[in-house]
Design an enzyme around this catalytic site. Sequence first.
Site, PDB file in Angstrom:
ATOM      1  N   ARG A 158      32.375  71.506   2.900  1.00 27.78           N
ATOM      2  CA  ARG A 158      31.924  70.362   3.682  1.00 27.78           C
ATOM      3  C   ARG A 158      30.761  70.501   4.275  1.00 27.78           C
ATOM      4  O   ARG A 158      29.948  69.582   4.252  1.00 27.78           O
ATOM      5  CB  ARG A 158      33.091  70.000   4.385  1.00 27.78           C
ATOM      6  N   ARG A 223      37.339  64.278  17.288  1.00 31.01           N
ATOM      7  CA  ARG A 223      38.845  64.211  17.768  1.00 31.01           C
ATOM      8  C   ARG A 223      39.115  62.551  17.328  1.00 31.01           C
ATOM      9  O   ARG A 223      40.136  62.358  17.061  1.00 31.01           O
ATOM     10  CB  ARG A 223      39.116  64.506  19.053  1.00 31.01           C
ATOM     11  N   GLU A 323      51.411  66.770  11.800  1.00 34.15           N
ATOM     12  CA  GLU A 323      50.088  66.256  12.148  1.00 34.15           C
ATOM     13  C   GLU A 323      50.219  64.632  12.234  1.00 34.15           C
ATOM     14  O   GLU A 323      50.789  64.174  11.441  1.00 34.15           O
ATOM     15  CB  GLU A 323      49.083  66.538  11.517  1.00 34.15           C
TER      16      GLU A 323
HETATM   17  C1  3EB Z   1      42.969  70.890  14.440  1.00 36.20           C
HETATM   18  O1  3EB Z   1      43.031  70.097  15.508  1.00 36.20           O
HETATM   19  C2  3EB Z   1      43.969  70.499  13.420  1.00 36.20           C
HETATM   20  O2  3EB Z   1      39.300  69.883   9.152  1.00 36.20           O
HETATM   21  O3  3EB Z   1      38.919  67.595   9.030  1.00 36.20           O
HETATM   22  C3  3EB Z   1      42.624  68.179  12.229  1.00 36.20           C
HETATM   23  C4  3EB Z   1      41.732  66.897  11.913  1.00 36.20           C
HETATM   24  C5  3EB Z   1      42.295  69.393  11.647  1.00 36.20           C
HETATM   25  C6  3EB Z   1      40.611  67.358  11.089  1.00 36.20           C
HETATM   26  C7  3EB Z   1      39.485  68.729   9.505  1.00 36.20           C
HETATM   27  C8  3EB Z   1      41.407  69.492  10.729  1.00 36.20           C
HETATM   28  C9  3EB Z   1      40.636  68.443  10.308  1.00 36.20           C
HETATM   29  O4  3EB Z   1      42.146  71.587  14.164  1.00 36.20           O
HETATM   30  C10 3EB Z   1      43.533  70.283  12.049  1.00 36.20           C
END
Ligand code: 3EB
Length: 330
Positions: A158, A223, A323
Amino acid sequence: MVPGSESLPSAAPERRAPRISYRHEALAAVLAETGTLAALGFGTGAPLHDDPRYLAVPLEGMEAPTPLEVWQVDGEVESGREGPLRWSAGAGWLFAAIELDEGEYGGPRDAAETAYRRLREFIAHRPEHHVQRIWNYLGAINQGEDDAERYKLFCEGRAAGMGAFFREGFPAATAIGHHAGEQRLQVYLLACDQPGRRVENPRQVSAWRYPRQYGRTPPSFARAMSLPGQDVLAISGTAAVVGHSSAHEDDLDAQLAETLANLETLLAHAGMPSGFDTHSPLKGYVRHPADAPRVLDFLAARLPGVPVLLLHGDVCRRELLVEIDGWRYA
Ligand code: 3EB
């Protein structure tokens, strides 16, 4: 009236964020509505349709019947295909999706690199080149040990495929494991002709700053993204991560409570009102289907009236059981 606010031909138009809803309706009827930018079906019971706006997501719904997820904008929508990529656009918003067979690329790293490069090359020539939100679904996400875990290889590809396109900051994202064969990589996104505003969570280390133990290439996502117009927050996959660590290993209820605490902190930090409501839909991803009733009960009690679509999906850290991602409309 503010002087000049409507007389400047160069003033950017107000962008009203897409409305996202879960609907128990026929796909053809949804696609026939003016302003339908995208429709997502889920699992093996998802309808078949060759409209480029429709995407069948390989995650099973945990409550039957599984609704369609529908994205709607104000205005006409055009759509098309370019090789493995399909897209639609209207009212300043763009949906684009790609699905690749990893077998043709030698694994998750190179498939992810190609998926991101193709999407980036397409987006770069569009007026809607500000990517707000991306979803990534890959098979057997936790297979492989340490740096060879498939999620970590995906993260490397990615980042390589993104190149410098996101040097000013990553979009909000979700990355979840599906169970429809490990070769199928699906990536889809929402972009706009105006930039959004990235939001981080003060309870969590930003993903791109995760320490080395989580892989050679840290995950490339924000986030959350406050969409242009600022009235909608697009929330990334959120789990029981505190600092950079996974909290409450093997404790579903505690992970759910921690996830909600993360969501509340994120809303506060974004300047959004606290809590969720009837037009702020969420998606949940649960690792063990047997946990689905407990997740649904928990969310119904803590977030009454909030639309929740619960899917069978694996979080990218194997100790995490659940999640949540979604949308908060102001
Ligand atoms: C975390 O907080 C949980 O790799 O795009 C959450 C959202 C998570 C997106 C990503 C991974 C991804 O790390 C995992």
